[in-house]
Design an enzyme around this catalytic site. Structure first.
Site, PDB file in Angstrom:
ATOM      1  N   ARG A  88      -9.001  11.678  12.808  1.00 60.32           N
ATOM      2  CA  ARG A  88      -7.552  11.531  12.963  1.00 60.32           C
ATOM      3  C   ARG A  88      -6.832  12.881  12.942  1.00 60.32           C
ATOM      4  O   ARG A  88      -7.229  13.803  12.235  1.00 60.32           O
ATOM      5  CB  ARG A  88      -7.013  10.593  11.879  1.00 60.32           C
ATOM      6  CG  ARG A  88      -7.662   9.222  11.996  1.00 60.32           C
ATOM      7  CD  ARG A  88      -7.159   8.249  10.993  1.00 60.32           C
ATOM      8  NE  ARG A  88      -5.751   7.943  11.203  1.00 60.32           N
ATOM      9  CZ  ARG A  88      -5.029   7.188  10.390  1.00 60.32           C
ATOM     10  NH1 ARG A  88      -5.586   6.679   9.308  1.00 60.32           N
ATOM     11  NH2 ARG A  88      -3.769   6.949  10.651  1.00 60.32           N
TER      12      ARG A  88
ATOM     13  N   LYS B 155      -4.633   5.570  14.856  1.00 58.62           N
ATOM     14  CA  LYS B 155      -4.711   4.937  13.532  1.00 58.62           C
ATOM     15  C   LYS B 155      -6.181   4.951  13.075  1.00 58.62           C
ATOM     16  O   LYS B 155      -6.973   5.729  13.585  1.00 58.62           O
ATOM     17  CB  LYS B 155      -4.151   3.514  13.601  1.00 58.62           C
ATOM     18  CG  LYS B 155      -2.650   3.468  13.918  1.00 58.62           C
ATOM     19  CD  LYS B 155      -1.829   4.046  12.782  1.00 58.62           C
ATOM     20  CE  LYS B 155      -0.340   4.001  13.073  1.00 58.62           C
ATOM     21  NZ  LYS B 155       0.430   4.760  12.078  1.00 58.62           N
TER      22      LYS B 155
ATOM     23  N   ASP C  12       1.820  -1.171  11.903  1.00 59.14           N
ATOM     24  CA  ASP C  12       0.475  -1.596  11.489  1.00 59.14           C
ATOM     25  C   ASP C  12       0.174  -3.051  11.856  1.00 59.14           C
ATOM     26  O   ASP C  12      -0.942  -3.527  11.633  1.00 59.14           O
ATOM     27  CB  ASP C  12       0.324  -1.450   9.966  1.00 59.14           C
ATOM     28  CG  ASP C  12       0.277   0.017   9.543  1.00 59.14           C
ATOM     29  OD1 ASP C  12      -0.108   0.872  10.377  1.00 59.14           O
ATOM     30  OD2 ASP C  12       0.615   0.317   8.387  1.00 59.14           O
TER      31      ASP C  12
ATOM     32  N   LYS D 262       0.831  -1.210   0.000  1.00 59.29           N
ATOM     33  CA  LYS D 262       0.000   0.000   0.000  1.00 59.29           C
ATOM     34  C   LYS D 262       0.866   1.262   0.000  1.00 59.29           C
ATOM     35  O   LYS D 262       0.622   2.192  -0.775  1.00 59.29           O
ATOM     36  CB  LYS D 262      -0.931  -0.033   1.216  1.00 59.29           C
ATOM     37  CG  LYS D 262      -1.873   1.166   1.332  1.00 59.29           C
ATOM     38  CD  LYS D 262      -3.138   0.804   2.078  1.00 59.29           C
ATOM     39  CE  LYS D 262      -2.952   0.698   3.579  1.00 59.29           C
ATOM     40  NZ  LYS D 262      -2.800   2.008   4.240  1.00 59.29           N
ATOM     41  N   SER D 263       1.862   1.296   0.864  1.00 55.09           N
ATOM     42  CA  SER D 263       2.704   2.502   0.951  1.00 55.09           C
ATOM     43  C   SER D 263       3.400   2.771  -0.383  1.00 55.09           C
ATOM     44  O   SER D 263       3.460   3.919  -0.849  1.00 55.09           O
ATOM     45  CB  SER D 263       3.769   2.320   2.040  1.00 55.09           C
ATOM     46  OG  SER D 263       3.166   2.254   3.296  1.00 55.09           O
TER      47      SER D 263
ATOM     48  N   GLN E 166       4.487   9.201   7.517  1.00 53.93           N
ATOM     49  CA  GLN E 166       3.564  10.083   6.791  1.00 53.93           C
ATOM     50  C   GLN E 166       3.989  11.539   6.956  1.00 53.93           C
ATOM     51  O   GLN E 166       3.959  12.315   5.993  1.00 53.93           O
ATOM     52  CB  GLN E 166       2.135   9.872   7.284  1.00 53.93           C
ATOM     53  CG  GLN E 166       1.612   8.488   6.915  1.00 53.93           C
ATOM     54  CD  GLN E 166       0.195   8.245   7.372  1.00 53.93           C
ATOM     55  OE1 GLN E 166      -0.397   9.081   8.053  1.00 53.93           O
ATOM     56  NE2 GLN E 166      -0.356   7.106   7.006  1.00 53.93           N
TER      57      GLN E 166
HETATM   58  C1  S3P Z   1       2.338   4.817   6.265  1.00 48.34           C
HETATM   59  C2  S3P Z   1       2.868   5.162   7.482  1.00 48.34           C
HETATM   60  C3  S3P Z   1       2.327   4.709   8.772  1.00 48.34           C
HETATM   61  C4  S3P Z   1       1.361   3.539   8.609  1.00 48.34           C
HETATM   62  C5  S3P Z   1       0.421   3.732   7.457  1.00 48.34           C
HETATM   63  C6  S3P Z   1       1.178   3.919   6.152  1.00 48.34           C
HETATM   64  C7  S3P Z   1       2.949   5.336   5.037  1.00 48.34           C
HETATM   65  O1  S3P Z   1       1.643   5.776   9.373  1.00 48.34           O
HETATM   66  O2  S3P Z   1       0.612   3.346   9.793  1.00 48.34           O
HETATM   67  O3  S3P Z   1      -0.432   2.603   7.331  1.00 48.34           O
HETATM   68  O4  S3P Z   1       2.669   4.836   3.937  1.00 48.34           O
HETATM   69  O5  S3P Z   1       3.767   6.276   5.139  1.00 48.34           O
HETATM   70  P1  S3P Z   1       2.388   6.841  10.356  1.00 48.34           P
HETATM   71  O6  S3P Z   1       3.394   7.538   9.553  1.00 48.34           O
HETATM   72  O7  S3P Z   1       1.294   7.765  10.804  1.00 48.34           O
HETATM   73  O8  S3P Z   1       2.946   6.010  11.457  1.00 48.34           O
END
Ligand code: S3P
Length: 442
Positions: free
Chosen positions: A123, A348, A321, A22-23, A170
């Site tokens: 959030r 989350k 996660d 996903k990322s 993020q």
């Molecule tokens: C992600 C970072 C994580 C993760 C999210 C995806 C990303 O969040 O929980 O599912 O793709 O950069 P945080 O940066 O808020 O920890």
């Protein structure tokens, strides 16, 4: 709501392949949309979260199409070329889309409104509003820095040096993406390393990005703007966060022997598999290789007797996660598992500490909630009682739904999940792969 009862289906065997990370999928669409020319992406996760990102990038001028063979073709507008969207950008359930796109918009001379579902609207966005205000962007947001939120970008933006107050990829990525269209050097100081897909991919697209690691492990990331991105051909590896559900299912369902193919094992993501091995889980890496600049392997997972452990808080960012599904493994292990340092889980898609405590208790597990984690006394391999007649509440959180589905597989009475729809945000084929792996497909 779409409820479903998950009950014992027998061992998980054979070979499965989980969808793309996903990322990495989000980032490939975003950077492709900022390069001039055609970027192709194979293995893209076609989940709702990533489709939200694609829709937003289209609304800001990019052309993004999926061809008949499943390859995604992205024609970008060039860094600095994003257009004013004509309507609010609907981010659905996706925090990653929201926070990363806020970074992109912040250094363009456009105004965008971000909206989302009930989960996303709870959030905190203050963590990105703070650094993006420093570059000169302005904001109006719902109380507490939440969605709906309107962001007015700025041009020229100010290059900042920002020390992350929370370990968040993020936030790091939002600042770096804003830096793409900011003349000068944008610096992010990261005391605790988080997933580094943005850094890897920015480099891959030709941005000038340097990382220095200090003696105490602090990472100093410097990006030189304004950047020019060159289109790429990207192969997205399988998502370790999706593989996690099948890995734990195979460990706790007796008789299982499952190969999960093509799993991304970037060290900033893969700590769950190390923790499960420390608990006694049999997880073998086969055919280790590189896919799209990321380490990948096939994982062979065999049912194992697990033993509870104290999870080192230092690994939290590398499996942030994966705690909901780790809690399920712990509920079936011998002895006590202690987790600490999980404050971030409370913000989350749901409050994953409180929600998993309630759901696991309902399924018959022994769980104690602390401020920053859970303490779980496992059954020693004996199936959980099951959630009897009540359904467990998932609060629009895909990972709670999938974790409790897996708990149901290792229970006497089954576990009814109140709503399976959110699973489609990250893992649309979860239920069909479960049917394949358990030989129960229609
Ligand atoms: C992600 C970072 C994580 C993760 C999210 C995806 C990303 O969040 O929980 O599912 O793709 O950069 P945080 O940066 O808020 O920890």
């Amino acid at each position: 709501m779409r409820p479903r009862r998950f009950a014992a289906l027998g061992p998980l065997t054979g070979r499965i392949r989980v969808p793309g990370d996903k990322s990495i999928s989000h980032r490939s669409i975003m950077l492709g949309a900022l390069a001039v020319g055609e970027t192709t992406v194979t293995g893209l996760l076609e989940g709702e979260d990533v489709l939200s990102t694609a829709a937003a990038m289209r609304a800001m001028g990019a052309t993004i199409e999926r061809d008949a063979g499943g390859t995604w073709r992205v024609h970008g507008v060039g860094v600095g070329g994003l257009l004013q969207p004509q309507a609010a950008l609907d981010m659905g359930n996706s925090g990653t889309s929201t926070r990363l796109l806020m970074g992109l918009v912040a250094s363009h001379p456009i105004t965008a409104t971000f909206i989302g579902d009930a989960s996303l609207s709870k959030r905190p966005m203050g963590r990105v509003i703070d650094p993006l205000s420093q570059i000169g962007a302005s904001f109006t947001a719902a109380p507490g820095g939440r969605l709906p939120l309107t962001l007015q970008g700025v041009q020229p933006a100010i290059p900042i040096s920002y020390r992350l107050p929370v370990a968040s990829a993020q936030v790091k990525s939002a600042v770096l993406l804003a830096g793409l269209n900011t003349a000068g050097i944008t610096t992010v100081i990261e005391p605790v390393p988080t997933r580094d897909h943005s850094e890897r991919m920015l480099r891959g697209f030709g941005a000038h990005l340097d990382v220095d690691v200090e003696a105490d492990g602090t990472r100093i990331i410097r990006l030189t703007g304004e950047a020019e991105l060159k289109p790429q051909s990207i192969e997205v590896p399988g998502d370790p966060s999706s593989a996690a559900f099948f890995a734990v299912a195979a460990l706790i369902v007796p008789g299982s022997d499952l190969v999960i193919e093509n799993v991304g094992l970037n060290p900033t993501r893969a700590a769950l598999f190390d923790v499960l091995r420390l608990m006694g889980g049999s997880i073998e890496e086969l055919n280790r290789r590189d896919v799209g600049g990321e380490p990948v392997a096939d994982l062979r997972v065999r049912a194992s007797v697990l033993t509870g452990i104290e999870v080192d808080p230092a690994v939290v960012p590398s499996m942030v996660d994966e705690f909901p599904i780790l809690f399920v493994a712990a509920a079936l292990a011998q002895g006590r598992t202690v987790t600490r340092g999980l404050e971030e889980l409370r913000v989350k898609e749901s409050d994953r500490i409180a929600v998993m405590r309630a759901a696991l208790e309902q399924a018959g597990a022994r769980v104690t909630e602390t401020e920053d984690g859970l303490i779980i006394d496992g059954t020693g391999g004996e199936p959980l009682r099951g959630a009897n007649n009540a359904s467990v509440a998932t609060h629009l959180d895909h990972r709670i739904a999938m974790s409790m589905a897996v708990a149901g597989l290792a229970s006497h009475g089954g576990v009814e999940v109140d709503d399976t729809r959110p699973i489609a945000t990250s893992f649309p084929v979860f239920e069909s792969l479960l049917a394949t792996a358990t030989g129960t497909a229609a």
